[in-house]
Design a protein around this motif. Sequence first.
Motif, mmCIF file in Angstrom:
data_model
loop_
_atom_site.group_PDB
_atom_site.id
_atom_site.type_symbol
_atom_site.label_atom_id
_atom_site.label_comp_id
_atom_site.label_asym_id
_atom_site.label_seq_id
_atom_site.Cartn_x
_atom_site.Cartn_y
_atom_site.Cartn_z
ATOM 1 N N THR A 1 -1.397 8.349 -4.601
ATOM 2 C CA THR A 1 -0.398 9.300 -5.120
ATOM 3 C C THR A 1 -0.344 10.587 -4.301
ATOM 4 O OG1 THR A 1 -1.981 10.315 -6.656
ATOM 5 C CG2 THR A 1 -0.722 8.426 -7.450
ATOM 6 N N ALA A 2 -1.059 10.617 -3.174
ATOM 7 C CA ALA A 2 -1.063 11.836 -2.354
ATOM 8 C C ALA A 2 0.325 12.148 -1.811
ATOM 9 C CB ALA A 2 -2.066 11.693 -1.204
ATOM 10 N N THR A 3 1.153 11.129 -1.648
ATOM 11 C CA THR A 3 2.518 11.348 -1.183
ATOM 12 C C THR A 3 3.470 10.463 -1.985
ATOM 13 O OG1 THR A 3 4.008 11.316 0.734
ATOM 14 C CG2 THR A 3 2.316 9.614 0.670
ATOM 15 N N SER A 4 4.547 11.060 -2.453
ATOM 16 C CA SER A 4 5.586 10.303 -3.142
ATOM 17 C C SER A 4 6.851 11.143 -3.167
ATOM 18 C CB SER A 4 5.165 9.930 -4.569
ATOM 19 O OG SER A 4 4.855 11.075 -5.312
ATOM 20 N N PHE A 5 7.964 10.518 -3.506
ATOM 21 C CA PHE A 5 9.249 11.202 -3.438
ATOM 22 C C PHE A 5 9.441 12.218 -4.566
ATOM 23 C CE2 PHE A 5 10.293 7.160 -1.235
ATOM 24 C CZ PHE A 5 10.746 7.689 -0.038
ATOM 25 N N GLU A 6 10.234 13.234 -4.284
ATOM 26 C CA GLU A 6 10.700 14.161 -5.316
ATOM 27 C C GLU A 6 11.659 13.383 -6.222
ATOM 28 O OE1 GLU A 6 13.110 16.536 -7.536
ATOM 29 O OE2 GLU A 6 13.992 15.605 -5.755
ATOM 30 N N PHE B 1 11.200 3.559 0.387
ATOM 31 C CA PHE B 1 12.470 3.460 -0.325
ATOM 32 C C PHE B 1 13.015 2.038 -0.405
ATOM 33 C CE2 PHE B 1 17.139 3.573 -0.558
ATOM 34 C CZ PHE B 1 17.253 4.110 -1.838
ATOM 35 N N PRO B 2 13.024 1.266 0.685
ATOM 36 C CA PRO B 2 13.511 -0.115 0.542
ATOM 37 C C PRO B 2 12.753 -0.904 -0.522
ATOM 38 C CG PRO B 2 13.357 0.471 2.861
ATOM 39 C CD PRO B 2 12.702 1.590 2.093
ATOM 40 N N ALA B 3 11.438 -0.691 -0.604
ATOM 41 C CA ALA B 3 10.651 -1.396 -1.627
ATOM 42 C C ALA B 3 11.025 -0.918 -3.020
ATOM 43 C CB ALA B 3 9.161 -1.172 -1.382
ATOM 44 N N LEU B 4 11.159 0.387 -3.207
ATOM 45 C CA LEU B 4 11.517 0.930 -4.517
ATOM 46 C C LEU B 4 12.897 0.452 -4.950
ATOM 47 C CD1 LEU B 4 10.105 4.526 -4.019
ATOM 48 C CD2 LEU B 4 9.300 2.873 -5.712
ATOM 49 N N LYS B 5 13.803 0.327 -4.002
ATOM 50 C CA LYS B 5 15.132 -0.202 -4.320
ATOM 51 C C LYS B 5 15.024 -1.627 -4.852
ATOM 52 C CE LYS B 5 18.142 -1.427 -1.068
ATOM 53 N NZ LYS B 5 19.187 -1.344 0.000
ATOM 54 N N GLN B 6 14.208 -2.463 -4.228
ATOM 55 C CA GLN B 6 14.037 -3.838 -4.703
ATOM 56 C C GLN B 6 13.365 -3.870 -6.072
ATOM 57 O OE1 GLN B 6 11.895 -5.856 -1.570
ATOM 58 N NE2 GLN B 6 13.769 -6.276 -0.419
ATOM 59 N N LEU B 7 12.397 -2.967 -6.281
ATOM 60 C CA LEU B 7 11.684 -2.945 -7.556
ATOM 61 C C LEU B 7 12.605 -2.558 -8.705
ATOM 62 C CD1 LEU B 7 8.324 -1.292 -6.426
ATOM 63 C CD2 LEU B 7 8.714 -3.709 -6.955
ATOM 64 N N ILE B 8 13.439 -1.534 -8.510
ATOM 65 C CA ILE B 8 14.318 -1.117 -9.611
ATOM 66 C C ILE B 8 15.385 -2.175 -9.875
ATOM 67 C CG2 ILE B 8 16.010 0.212 -8.247
ATOM 68 C CD1 ILE B 8 16.039 2.253 -10.565
ATOM 69 N N GLN B 9 15.829 -2.863 -8.845
ATOM 70 C CA GLN B 9 16.812 -3.923 -9.063
ATOM 71 C C GLN B 9 16.193 -5.104 -9.804
ATOM 72 O OE1 GLN B 9 18.176 -4.369 -4.980
ATOM 73 N NE2 GLN B 9 19.957 -3.057 -5.346
ATOM 74 N N LYS B 10 14.924 -5.353 -9.560
ATOM 75 C CA LYS B 10 14.215 -6.394 -10.310
ATOM 76 C C LYS B 10 14.066 -5.986 -11.774
ATOM 77 C CE LYS B 10 11.816 -10.273 -10.557
ATOM 78 N NZ LYS B 10 12.394 -11.610 -10.246
ATOM 79 N N LEU B 11 13.761 -4.733 -12.013
ATOM 80 C CA LEU B 11 13.658 -4.243 -13.393
ATOM 81 C C LEU B 11 15.004 -4.336 -14.111
ATOM 82 C CD1 LEU B 11 11.423 -1.126 -12.699
ATOM 83 C CD2 LEU B 11 10.758 -3.121 -14.064
ATOM 84 N N GLU B 12 16.066 -4.032 -13.412
ATOM 85 C CA GLU B 12 17.394 -4.148 -14.021
ATOM 86 C C GLU B 12 17.733 -5.611 -14.308
ATOM 87 O OE1 GLU B 12 20.994 -1.365 -13.485
ATOM 88 O OE2 GLU B 12 21.278 -2.934 -11.970
ATOM 89 N N GLN B 13 17.318 -6.503 -13.438
ATOM 90 C CA GLN B 13 17.477 -7.933 -13.702
ATOM 91 C C GLN B 13 16.755 -8.312 -14.996
ATOM 92 O OE1 GLN B 13 16.116 -10.559 -10.474
ATOM 93 N NE2 GLN B 13 15.422 -12.017 -12.021
ATOM 94 N N GLY B 14 15.605 -7.658 -15.252
ATOM 95 C CA GLY B 14 14.842 -7.895 -16.474
ATOM 96 C C GLY B 14 15.331 -7.104 -17.674
ATOM 97 N N LYS B 15 16.467 -6.398 -17.539
ATOM 98 C CA LYS B 15 17.119 -5.656 -18.632
ATOM 99 C C LYS B 15 16.271 -4.497 -19.167
ATOM 100 C CE LYS B 15 20.109 -8.910 -18.136
ATOM 101 N NZ LYS B 15 21.240 -8.683 -17.187
ATOM 102 N N PHE B 16 15.416 -3.925 -18.313
ATOM 103 C CA PHE B 16 14.631 -2.761 -18.719
ATOM 104 C C PHE B 16 15.547 -1.601 -19.075
ATOM 105 C CE2 PHE B 16 10.812 -4.787 -17.631
ATOM 106 C CZ PHE B 16 9.728 -3.946 -17.883
ATOM 107 N N ASP B 17 15.119 -0.823 -20.056
ATOM 108 C CA ASP B 17 15.879 0.366 -20.437
ATOM 109 C C ASP B 17 15.786 1.464 -19.391
ATOM 110 O OD1 ASP B 17 16.793 0.184 -23.494
ATOM 111 O OD2 ASP B 17 14.881 -0.856 -23.285
ATOM 112 N N PRO C 1 0.802 -1.231 0.000
ATOM 113 C CA PRO C 1 0.000 0.000 0.000
ATOM 114 C C PRO C 1 0.833 1.280 0.000
ATOM 115 C CG PRO C 1 -0.839 -1.574 1.614
ATOM 116 C CD PRO C 1 0.487 -2.098 1.143
ATOM 117 N N ASP C 2 2.051 1.225 0.578
ATOM 118 C CA ASP C 2 2.875 2.433 0.700
ATOM 119 C C ASP C 2 4.019 2.472 -0.301
ATOM 120 O OD1 ASP C 2 4.457 0.408 1.724
ATOM 121 O OD2 ASP C 2 5.201 1.588 3.422
ATOM 122 N N ALA C 3 3.915 1.709 -1.399
ATOM 123 C CA ALA C 3 5.063 1.546 -2.308
ATOM 124 C C ALA C 3 5.584 2.862 -2.871
ATOM 125 C CB ALA C 3 4.691 0.610 -3.452
ATOM 126 N N ASN C 4 4.716 3.857 -3.093
ATOM 127 C CA ASN C 4 5.179 5.136 -3.634
ATOM 128 C C ASN C 4 6.131 5.868 -2.697
ATOM 129 O OD1 ASN C 4 3.938 5.363 -6.191
ATOM 130 N ND2 ASN C 4 1.981 5.824 -5.240
#
Length: 448
Positions: free
Chosen positions: A75-80, A36-52, A30-33
């Motif tokens: 989307t009421a709160t998210s990082f700059e 930060f620890p979750a977003l770090k895992q998500l981007i590393q998963k995307l890099e594993q998938g060779k996303f541009d 629910p708080d993924a936006n």
Amino acid sequence: MSGSKQLKLGAFMRPVSIHTGAWRYPGALPDANFNFPALKQLIQKLEQGKFDVFFMADHLAVLNMPLNALKRSHTATSFEPFTLLSALASVTEHIGLIATASTTYDEPYHIARRFASLDHISGGRAGWNIVTTANPDAALNFGLEEEVEHDERYARAREFYDVVTGLWDSFADDAFIRDVESGIYFDPAKIHVLGHQGKHLSVRGPLNIARPVQGWPVIVQAGASEAGRQLAAATAEVVFGSSTNLEVGKAFFADIKGRARAIGRDPESIKILPGALVIVGETVEAARAKRRHLDSLVHYDSGIASLNSALGYDVSGFDPDDRLPEIPQTNTSQSSRERVIALAQRENLTIRQLAQRIGSYGGLSFVGTPQTIADEMEQWLTEEGSDGFNVMFPFVPEGLNDFVDKVVPELQQRAIFRQDYEGKTLRENLGLARPANRFFETTTVPVG
């Protein structure tokens, strides 16, 4: 098969899902936006998938919708964006980092510095999504009583682009010699003072940061209006389109590349990536069941607010079971308004049905098995509807993991998506040339 054609894939990650009900889906974060620890895992998963690309959209105000709808929005709160992407640069090596930055409510010197910094921090992986901001609440946050008029926003944006790219060229690539013996840090013959005086902007320069690793960060646009298309054809290297079906996509693809060709640009120097919500299931029906469940989590209060925002016009006073009335022209995003009106007409939707669709996600979607999704993506690629997609996930982490673990291998098996990254920079991976410095001629490898 597609021969040498290769899909380019971006991940639309701010918000982490475009779907209003994403944060409520069983097993979703629910708080993924704002996690930060979750977003770090998500981007590393995307890099594993060779996303541009990991792409962050941005807003300069809390979404302008009634509180009854806003209280339901993840989307009421998210990082700059720059803060987050700089942090994520340190835990990734290859994936591109694209941020939205507005030409309406920011200054070119700020934008040039931030993107140059991000490009250096990431080793050449930054991209700038140029937007003109149409949110009236954003205007109030920047000292204005009303939003800037549509055509004026685009005129400023065109000049803004010229200034920012000029500032990135302030130093020659080999300006920073750092000669310890002589005590000379940079060659004074290799610094350029921009001295820009235009209708909208006055910027002296030079930028107080070395030329970006990529020369310029990759330039991204998303406008679909007449002014937006012309700006994209003139300046963009990646276009995040919003085509709702293949025929629309082919027309948009041909239009943008045709405009580019007409002004002397190589059409292959522009990559067109429409946004697509992708929902993966073991069977097509299982995927559709996920979509139905996801859509059911959208409250009507959210739906009607999203519809009003997309139209730039309040239709909540009309009978929700009637068809959409005539909508007058407003100063909101014209492409968004026209897309919604076309959807209502094409499918003969009531206001209630349209609100449900727009409140969930009303754009292009691929809902099916890894094989059927790959079929559709390959068709778009081979029939020149797109160069790839800006993938939106229905919820995270499961929806993202499903794509990386199931769809990416299918695309790779068909030889239409990479097995590994081609280079170190975002430009290299997208197949885009490094721009020459407009003020200096040099073949020296960039330093600094």
